[in-house]
Design a protein around this motif. Structure first.
Motif, PDB file in Angstrom:
ATOM      1  N   LEU A   1      62.037  -6.663 -10.039  1.00 59.53           N
ATOM      2  CA  LEU A   1      63.250  -7.384 -10.430  1.00 59.53           C
ATOM      3  C   LEU A   1      62.978  -8.883 -10.511  1.00 59.53           C
ATOM      4  O   LEU A   1      63.271  -9.544 -11.514  1.00 59.53           O
ATOM      5  CB  LEU A   1      64.330  -7.146  -9.373  1.00 59.53           C
ATOM      6  N   ASP A   2      62.437  -9.416  -9.432  1.00 59.25           N
ATOM      7  CA  ASP A   2      62.185 -10.850  -9.374  1.00 59.25           C
ATOM      8  C   ASP A   2      61.107 -11.266 -10.369  1.00 59.25           C
ATOM      9  O   ASP A   2      61.214 -12.299 -11.032  1.00 59.25           O
ATOM     10  CB  ASP A   2      61.770 -11.264  -7.955  1.00 59.25           C
ATOM     11  N   LEU A   3      60.077 -10.440 -10.452  1.00 59.35           N
ATOM     12  CA  LEU A   3      58.989 -10.761 -11.386  1.00 59.35           C
ATOM     13  C   LEU A   3      59.517 -10.809 -12.808  1.00 59.35           C
ATOM     14  O   LEU A   3      59.184 -11.707 -13.583  1.00 59.35           O
ATOM     15  CB  LEU A   3      57.876  -9.716 -11.267  1.00 59.35           C
ATOM     16  N   CYS A   4      60.367  -9.863 -13.141  1.00 55.86           N
ATOM     17  CA  CYS A   4      60.938  -9.802 -14.487  1.00 55.86           C
ATOM     18  C   CYS A   4      61.694 -11.092 -14.803  1.00 55.86           C
ATOM     19  O   CYS A   4      61.500 -11.701 -15.858  1.00 55.86           O
ATOM     20  CB  CYS A   4      61.855  -8.591 -14.575  1.00 55.86           C
ATOM     21  N   ARG A   5      62.530 -11.514 -13.875  1.00 50.41           N
ATOM     22  CA  ARG A   5      63.319 -12.724 -14.092  1.00 50.41           C
ATOM     23  C   ARG A   5      62.396 -13.932 -14.274  1.00 50.41           C
ATOM     24  O   ARG A   5      62.545 -14.737 -15.180  1.00 50.41           O
ATOM     25  CB  ARG A   5      64.291 -12.941 -12.923  1.00 50.41           C
ATOM     26  N   GLU A   6      61.412 -13.995 -13.379  1.00 46.72           N
ATOM     27  CA  GLU A   6      60.457 -15.106 -13.380  1.00 46.72           C
ATOM     28  C   GLU A   6      59.686 -15.177 -14.702  1.00 46.72           C
ATOM     29  O   GLU A   6      59.576 -16.243 -15.318  1.00 46.72           O
ATOM     30  CB  GLU A   6      59.478 -14.879 -12.214  1.00 46.72           C
TER      31      GLU A   6
ATOM     32  N   PHE B   1      61.798   8.830 -10.910  1.00 48.74           N
ATOM     33  CA  PHE B   1      63.196   9.242 -10.869  1.00 48.74           C
ATOM     34  C   PHE B   1      63.993   8.563  -9.765  1.00 48.74           C
ATOM     35  O   PHE B   1      65.077   8.083  -9.989  1.00 48.74           O
ATOM     36  CB  PHE B   1      63.282  10.753 -10.650  1.00 48.74           C
ATOM     37  N   ASN B   2      63.432   8.557  -8.589  1.00 46.56           N
ATOM     38  CA  ASN B   2      64.240   8.169  -7.442  1.00 46.56           C
ATOM     39  C   ASN B   2      64.511   6.672  -7.346  1.00 46.56           C
ATOM     40  O   ASN B   2      65.045   6.215  -6.360  1.00 46.56           O
ATOM     41  CB  ASN B   2      63.588   8.673  -6.159  1.00 46.56           C
ATOM     42  N   GLN B   3      64.140   5.919  -8.336  1.00 43.77           N
ATOM     43  CA  GLN B   3      64.362   4.482  -8.247  1.00 43.77           C
ATOM     44  C   GLN B   3      65.334   4.002  -9.314  1.00 43.77           C
ATOM     45  O   GLN B   3      65.407   2.821  -9.603  1.00 43.77           O
ATOM     46  CB  GLN B   3      63.029   3.750  -8.396  1.00 43.77           C
ATOM     47  N   LEU B   4      66.073   4.938  -9.873  1.00 39.63           N
ATOM     48  CA  LEU B   4      66.938   4.576 -10.995  1.00 39.63           C
ATOM     49  C   LEU B   4      67.987   3.544 -10.649  1.00 39.63           C
ATOM     50  O   LEU B   4      68.466   2.839 -11.526  1.00 39.63           O
ATOM     51  CB  LEU B   4      67.607   5.840 -11.533  1.00 39.63           C
ATOM     52  N   SER B   5      68.342   3.469  -9.364  1.00 40.75           N
ATOM     53  CA  SER B   5      69.373   2.505  -9.007  1.00 40.75           C
ATOM     54  C   SER B   5      68.939   1.084  -9.344  1.00 40.75           C
ATOM     55  O   SER B   5      69.762   0.205  -9.565  1.00 40.75           O
ATOM     56  CB  SER B   5      69.681   2.619  -7.518  1.00 40.75           C
ATOM     57  N   PHE B   6      67.623   0.878  -9.417  1.00 39.78           N
ATOM     58  CA  PHE B   6      67.132  -0.460  -9.712  1.00 39.78           C
ATOM     59  C   PHE B   6      67.191  -0.809 -11.199  1.00 39.78           C
ATOM     60  O   PHE B   6      67.170  -1.985 -11.557  1.00 39.78           O
ATOM     61  CB  PHE B   6      65.673  -0.596  -9.274  1.00 39.78           C
ATOM     62  N   ILE B   7      67.243   0.213 -12.011  1.00 37.74           N
ATOM     63  CA  ILE B   7      67.053  -0.032 -13.439  1.00 37.74           C
ATOM     64  C   ILE B   7      68.129  -0.927 -14.031  1.00 37.74           C
ATOM     65  O   ILE B   7      67.835  -1.841 -14.801  1.00 37.74           O
ATOM     66  CB  ILE B   7      67.026   1.292 -14.198  1.00 37.74           C
ATOM     67  N   SER B   8      69.369  -0.656 -13.651  1.00 33.86           N
ATOM     68  CA  SER B   8      70.430  -1.484 -14.243  1.00 33.86           C
ATOM     69  C   SER B   8      70.233  -2.941 -13.826  1.00 33.86           C
ATOM     70  O   SER B   8      70.488  -3.851 -14.606  1.00 33.86           O
ATOM     71  CB  SER B   8      71.795  -0.968 -13.810  1.00 33.86           C
ATOM     72  N   LYS B   9      69.753  -3.139 -12.597  1.00 38.22           N
ATOM     73  CA  LYS B   9      69.477  -4.511 -12.170  1.00 38.22           C
ATOM     74  C   LYS B   9      68.342  -5.107 -12.994  1.00 38.22           C
ATOM     75  O   LYS B   9      68.337  -6.290 -13.320  1.00 38.22           O
ATOM     76  CB  LYS B   9      69.110  -4.526 -10.686  1.00 38.22           C
ATOM     77  N   MET B  10      67.361  -4.271 -13.304  1.00 35.62           N
ATOM     78  CA  MET B  10      66.234  -4.715 -14.131  1.00 35.62           C
ATOM     79  C   MET B  10      66.761  -5.193 -15.487  1.00 35.62           C
ATOM     80  O   MET B  10      66.366  -6.245 -15.986  1.00 35.62           O
ATOM     81  CB  MET B  10      65.277  -3.530 -14.318  1.00 35.62           C
ATOM     82  N   LEU B  11      67.657  -4.429 -16.060  1.00 35.82           N
ATOM     83  CA  LEU B  11      68.224  -4.815 -17.348  1.00 35.82           C
ATOM     84  C   LEU B  11      69.029  -6.101 -17.194  1.00 35.82           C
ATOM     85  O   LEU B  11      68.998  -6.973 -18.067  1.00 35.82           O
ATOM     86  CB  LEU B  11      69.097  -3.694 -17.906  1.00 35.82           C
ATOM     87  N   ASP B  12      69.745  -6.211 -16.078  1.00 33.23           N
ATOM     88  CA  ASP B  12      70.494  -7.440 -15.815  1.00 33.23           C
ATOM     89  C   ASP B  12      69.552  -8.638 -15.782  1.00 33.23           C
ATOM     90  O   ASP B  12      69.921  -9.749 -16.163  1.00 33.23           O
ATOM     91  CB  ASP B  12      71.224  -7.352 -14.468  1.00 33.23           C
ATOM     92  N   ASN B  13      68.344  -8.411 -15.293  1.00 28.88           N
ATOM     93  CA  ASN B  13      67.386  -9.505 -15.192  1.00 28.88           C
ATOM     94  C   ASN B  13      66.638  -9.743 -16.498  1.00 28.88           C
ATOM     95  O   ASN B  13      65.666 -10.497 -16.520  1.00 28.88           O
ATOM     96  CB  ASN B  13      66.392  -9.227 -14.067  1.00 28.88           C
ATOM     97  N   GLY B  14      67.055  -9.085 -17.552  1.00 25.32           N
ATOM     98  CA  GLY B  14      66.515  -9.421 -18.855  1.00 25.32           C
ATOM     99  C   GLY B  14      65.531  -8.433 -19.451  1.00 25.32           C
ATOM    100  O   GLY B  14      64.999  -8.679 -20.542  1.00 25.32           O
ATOM    101  N   ALA B  15      65.273  -7.323 -18.768  1.00 23.51           N
ATOM    102  CA  ALA B  15      64.330  -6.360 -19.331  1.00 23.51           C
ATOM    103  C   ALA B  15      64.881  -5.786 -20.636  1.00 23.51           C
ATOM    104  O   ALA B  15      66.091  -5.678 -20.817  1.00 23.51           O
ATOM    105  CB  ALA B  15      64.068  -5.234 -18.331  1.00 23.51           C
TER     106      ALA B  15
END
Lengths: 205, 205
Positions: free
Chosen positions: A64-69, A85-99
């Motif tokens: 997440l942080d690396l993506c933003r940076e 699979f089990n990390q999907l909760s992070f994905i929307s945050k990843m998209l929020d960070n610009g992915a």
DNA sequence: TTATCACTCCCCTTTTTCAGGGATTTTTGT
DNA sequence: ACAAAAATCCCTGAAAAAGGGGAGTGATAA
């Protein structure tokens, strides 16, 4: 015009897999890989790729942080999140960070190529299985917590009572109680047990 | 004499990675791969490999159960567990179920070859990083719970109160209270919050 | 320059859990 | 058949959490 591709992942097997799948693709120019966020940032000072495949979990910094940076420094780069699979909760945050998209690690070669094509057209690529999972799990979105709330939440999980927390944090017990009420409200939990279960599942604890 | 190798993992990238790393190894005979436990069991009816690299997480069955099942039917096979860092709690169970070793998914080529060599000599291979992690996390062993205790534990985690549970399970509230006391004692937790945290980490919830 | 938000603190009441016991009846394994 | 383990039930009192209010301060962003 070849697409310059770079990968950040701390699993050699995954890197090898992608390299092996894509090295003979005429449309792809393999620029290399990094095992850590630090190595990635160093590499980018020398070469700027078109697309970065980036694991959500890195040893030294969260994806997440690396993506933003990365996007702050190199806004033209397209980042595609990689996850299991089990990390999907992070994905929307990843998209929020610009992915620009995300792929599951069980994606076949064709899907990886499609994803790269799509994001190169400045569109978003969301893998089918993953976006379905998002809908299922999307109902329980992680709430936004304040610093203090996170602090209190973690102490609760460790078994501290309100009195103990108030002593540790040098505030009144009623303050802790207020934070606690806010936590229950934000997680829509009716008591401590469900609060901790949700918080654990959402990786707060 | 080449070592016949088979892989079970639901991530194409990992399979591709291992295949790419090992396909030119003279000591290894690549027999193929399966994405699911079911596909693995089907394959084994036709060919029995020397070594299976097996992911802990499969879509249709846990690696734990698959490992036990495979070794029951084909006791000569050596199973090496594959995992990422955050799943180390499963590894000791994997070894309990008869696995000959385990590797982290960030293992370089040389380590994979070493692991295969070692298990072929009927010895156990434990990756260094992972066995260190085992020691750290090994101190907190999961307690043995009764059926009823697990039931009550899960209801607690869902936010049920004693009264609600007693109605759901058709027993007295004092009974629930007793189970609850036993749970706190077994987990050495001082209250519900730490109970649920521990139980979640130990995969009871 | 106002809102808004985070953080702090207080009141009161009710509900729930925790900490000590003790005790009986089913299961279950050998 | 018998012992051990599991599951059930009860009591009392103290501690903790939950539910429902209100309210002041300081920072910061619109």
């Amino acid at each position: 015009m070849k697409t310059k591709l770079f990968i950040v992942d701390d699993h050699y097997m995954v890197i090898e897999g992608i390299r092996s799948m894509l090295q003979d693709e005429p449309s792809i120019e393999w620029q290399g890989y990094a095992n850590t966020a630090g190595a990635c940032l160093s590499f980018l000072q020398l070469h700027v790729p078109d697309v970065i495949l980036m694991d959500i979990n890195l040893p030294d910094m969260s994806g997440l942080d690396l993506c933003r940076e990365v996007l702050r420094k190199y806004p033209t780069v397209k980042v595609i999140g990689l996850s299991t699979f089990n990390q999907l909760s992070f994905i929307s945050k990843m998209l929020d960070n610009g992915a620009s998209g995300y792929l599951l690690k069980n994606a076949p070669k064709a899907e990886i190529l499609t994803a790269i094509e799509v994001v190169m057209k400045r569109q978003q690529y969301l893998s089918l299985e993953a976006s379905e999972m998002m809908k299922k799990n999307g109902e329980e979105e992680a709430p936004t917590l304040t610093r203090r709330e996170i602090e209190v939440l973690q102490l609760i999980a460790e078994g501290y009572t309100n009195v103990e927390m108030s002593e540790k944090l040098f505030v009144s017990t009623t303050t802790i109680d207020t934070h606690r009420k806010h936590l229950l409200a934000k997680f829509e939990a009716k008591n401590t047990a469900s609060l901790i279960r949700l918080a654990t599942k959402m990786k707060f604890v």
